[in-house]
Scaffold this motif. Sequence first.
Motif, mmCIF file in Angstrom:
data_model
loop_
_atom_site.group_PDB
_atom_site.id
_atom_site.type_symbol
_atom_site.label_atom_id
_atom_site.label_comp_id
_atom_site.label_asym_id
_atom_site.label_seq_id
_atom_site.Cartn_x
_atom_site.Cartn_y
_atom_site.Cartn_z
ATOM 1 N N GLN A 69 0.832 -1.186 0.000
ATOM 2 C CA GLN A 69 0.000 0.000 0.000
ATOM 3 C C GLN A 69 0.874 1.246 0.000
ATOM 4 O O GLN A 69 1.992 1.230 0.492
ATOM 5 N N ASN A 70 0.359 2.278 -0.603
ATOM 6 C CA ASN A 70 1.026 3.571 -0.608
ATOM 7 C C ASN A 70 0.501 4.400 0.558
ATOM 8 O O ASN A 70 -0.686 4.357 0.882
ATOM 9 N N VAL A 85 -5.917 13.541 -2.405
ATOM 10 C CA VAL A 85 -5.386 12.249 -2.849
ATOM 11 C C VAL A 85 -6.527 11.513 -3.538
ATOM 12 O O VAL A 85 -7.566 11.266 -2.918
ATOM 13 N N SER A 86 -6.346 11.188 -4.804
ATOM 14 C CA SER A 86 -7.448 10.590 -5.547
ATOM 15 C C SER A 86 -6.953 9.476 -6.457
ATOM 16 O O SER A 86 -5.783 9.425 -6.840
ATOM 17 N N ASN A 87 -7.854 8.575 -6.790
ATOM 18 C CA ASN A 87 -7.648 7.547 -7.810
ATOM 19 C C ASN A 87 -9.005 7.280 -8.453
ATOM 20 O O ASN A 87 -9.998 7.938 -8.088
ATOM 21 N N PRO A 88 -9.112 6.365 -9.409
ATOM 22 C CA PRO A 88 -10.407 6.159 -10.066
ATOM 23 C C PRO A 88 -11.542 5.772 -9.129
ATOM 24 O O PRO A 88 -12.710 5.915 -9.472
ATOM 25 N N VAL A 102 -3.303 9.151 4.418
ATOM 26 C CA VAL A 102 -4.202 8.112 3.913
ATOM 27 C C VAL A 102 -3.342 6.991 3.335
ATOM 28 O O VAL A 102 -2.184 7.197 2.985
ATOM 29 N N THR A 103 -3.937 5.816 3.243
ATOM 30 C CA THR A 103 -3.286 4.708 2.545
ATOM 31 C C THR A 103 -4.077 4.397 1.292
ATOM 32 O O THR A 103 -5.302 4.549 1.258
ATOM 33 N N GLN A 154 -9.837 6.342 4.955
ATOM 34 C CA GLN A 154 -10.212 7.526 5.716
ATOM 35 C C GLN A 154 -8.949 8.201 6.252
ATOM 36 O O GLN A 154 -8.000 7.526 6.657
ATOM 37 N N PRO A 155 -8.881 9.524 6.262
ATOM 38 C CA PRO A 155 -7.688 10.201 6.794
ATOM 39 C C PRO A 155 -7.448 9.851 8.261
ATOM 40 O O PRO A 155 -8.389 9.677 9.039
ATOM 41 N N PHE A 156 -6.190 9.732 8.614
ATOM 42 C CA PHE A 156 -5.794 9.510 9.999
ATOM 43 C C PHE A 156 -4.537 10.333 10.254
ATOM 44 O O PHE A 156 -3.880 10.791 9.316
#
Length: 225
Positions: A48-49, A66-69, A82-83, A93-95
Amino acid sequence: MLFRSKGNKRRSIGAAWIGLGLVLPILLLGACGRKRVPAPAPPPPAKQNVVVLLPEPDGKASRIVVSNPAGARDLDQPYQAVTVQRADTPPSQPFTMSQPEVRRLFGPALDVLPAAEVQFLLYFQEGRDTLIPESEALLPQILAAIAERHSTGITVTGHTDTTADPQFNYQLGLRRAQAVARLLTGKGVAASDVFVASHGQADLLVKTPNGVAEQRNRRVEVIVR
């Protein structure tokens, strides 16, 4: 009869023990000869990133998306993270990550990041290329920033207010920038590291009509990278 019957039983039992005595070692040998099948290895953890929003050096607020499809998450607080596991899974979810954890994960990358650029605003007397005393007092801070960053890219850009015509103001802005460059090179900054430009009245810090004297527009911006 009874006694013989008992004797026959004894013989049968003795034969049974003899038989077991012959069979048991064979079973034991068979057990010793079996190869143990190793337990299957656990699957490797999913890759994971991790994306972390670092604070700005000057304390200003910052924000990234931070986005992806599969979705998007906003990060707008220092050390929010985020991961992201896959392109078809939205970011988590942000942590909040602790500073020691950020250092543990990203220490080598942080160590090679260049220092953030720093900007200084120097103000001038009206219609002249002479610094006001408060701005002249900032020169030691500019020189310290150049030394700390070992900077070879120092941009010096002159600006004016709108009290004269645009052509005159362009030249005045250039003279102001050149005056600051001379002050820096006179303190040991390499002339090849200083880039001088003028915007004249084309980039007002405070928007005014023509013919308005505005101290905050009579400035030179010094950016140390």
